[in-house]
Design a protein around this motif. Structure first.
Motif, short mmCIF file in Angstrom:
data_model
loop_
_atom_site.label_atom_id
_atom_site.label_comp_id
_atom_site.label_asym_id
_atom_site.label_seq_id
_atom_site.Cartn_x
_atom_site.Cartn_y
_atom_site.Cartn_z
N PRO A 11 32.24 -67.37 75.80
CA PRO A 11 32.39 -66.06 76.46
C PRO A 11 32.99 -66.22 77.85
O PRO A 11 32.90 -67.28 78.47
N TYR A 12 33.62 -65.14 78.31
CA TYR A 12 34.14 -65.12 79.67
C TYR A 12 32.97 -64.92 80.62
O TYR A 12 32.12 -64.06 80.39
N LYS A 13 32.93 -65.68 81.68
CA LYS A 13 31.87 -65.56 82.68
C LYS A 13 32.52 -65.09 83.98
O LYS A 13 33.14 -65.86 84.69
N ASN A 15 32.13 -64.06 87.51
CA ASN A 15 31.21 -64.17 88.64
C ASN A 15 31.49 -63.08 89.67
O ASN A 15 32.64 -62.76 89.96
N GLU A 28 36.66 -65.41 86.82
CA GLU A 28 36.27 -66.63 86.14
C GLU A 28 36.45 -67.78 87.11
O GLU A 28 37.17 -67.67 88.10
N HIS A 138 24.02 -60.66 84.18
CA HIS A 138 23.01 -61.61 84.60
C HIS A 138 22.89 -61.51 86.12
O HIS A 138 23.87 -61.74 86.83
N GLU A 156 28.87 -61.58 81.55
CA GLU A 156 29.30 -62.45 80.46
C GLU A 156 29.87 -61.57 79.35
O GLU A 156 29.17 -60.70 78.82
N LYS A 158 32.03 -61.46 75.69
CA LYS A 158 32.51 -62.23 74.54
C LYS A 158 33.99 -61.94 74.31
O LYS A 158 34.46 -60.83 74.57
#
Length: 191
Positions: A11-13, A15, A28, A138, A156, A158
């Protein structure tokens, strides 16, 4: 020797640089996906969501959120060629009866729904009976709960929902603003 199904892409995170919903970046670690959310002081009621394309070296304003006092919040999605039409935020993210959740539809007909199962926003496909999240917020974490951040907040997402990433980010910003404003109203009413 038979190999199993290929491993799904991670998945792409995205921040968050800060905890603000008016001035921050979602990026990312490798900056392949980079969104800047900015509210200029000379336009305090207009928030722009800019997407950086590092391969083409172009910055595009993909969406704008207008929050005038005593008026409905409005949203518009832009293309690189033209600005879109203003739409009321309650028409874009339809409230499903909960205090902060809502649904929105992508151009391809897929309908997504935000929900809050454990105090944090999760995005699921509306027609998914298993309710597997395609995007999940998150929160940040602090050392011993009070010192500097040990982990920044992140969203996060997908890869299956990457086509709707612009709308996911805008809907997240709208819902998080609404959630924070209701929290402020409750605090003011209890004092």
């Amino acid at each position: 020797m038979s190999r199993g199904a290929p491993k799904p892409p991670p998945p792409y995170k995205l921040n968050f640089a800060t905890n603000s919903v008016r001035n921050t970046t979602f990026a990312e670690d490798n900056n392949k996906l980079y969104y800047e959310i900015v509210t200029r002081f000379w336009h305090p009621h207009l928030t722009k969501i800019n997407k950086y394309d590092y391969e083409a070296r172009v910055v595009n304003c993909v969406a704008e959120i207008e929050d005038q006092p005593e008026k409905d919040v409005k949203v518009r999605f832009n293309t690189p060629d033209a600005e879109g039409e203003w739409v009321r935020a309650c028409d874009f993210v339809k409230n499903d009866g909960t205090t902060t959740g809502g649904t929105f539809a992508h151009e391809d007909g897929t309908e997504y729904r935000w929900k809050i199962p454990k105090r944090y926003l999760q995005l699921i496909k509306s027609d998914d009976e298993e309710e597997v999240p395609v995007a999940e917020y998150h929160p940040y974490k602090r050392h011993f709960g009070v010192w500097r951040m040990s982990q920044r907040a992140f969203l996060e997402v997908k890869p299956e929902a990457s086509a709707a990433l612009d709308k996911i980010i805008v809907s997240y910003l709208l819902l998080e603003r609404r959630r924070r404003q209701t929290k402020i109203k409750v605090k003011l009413e209890t004092k």
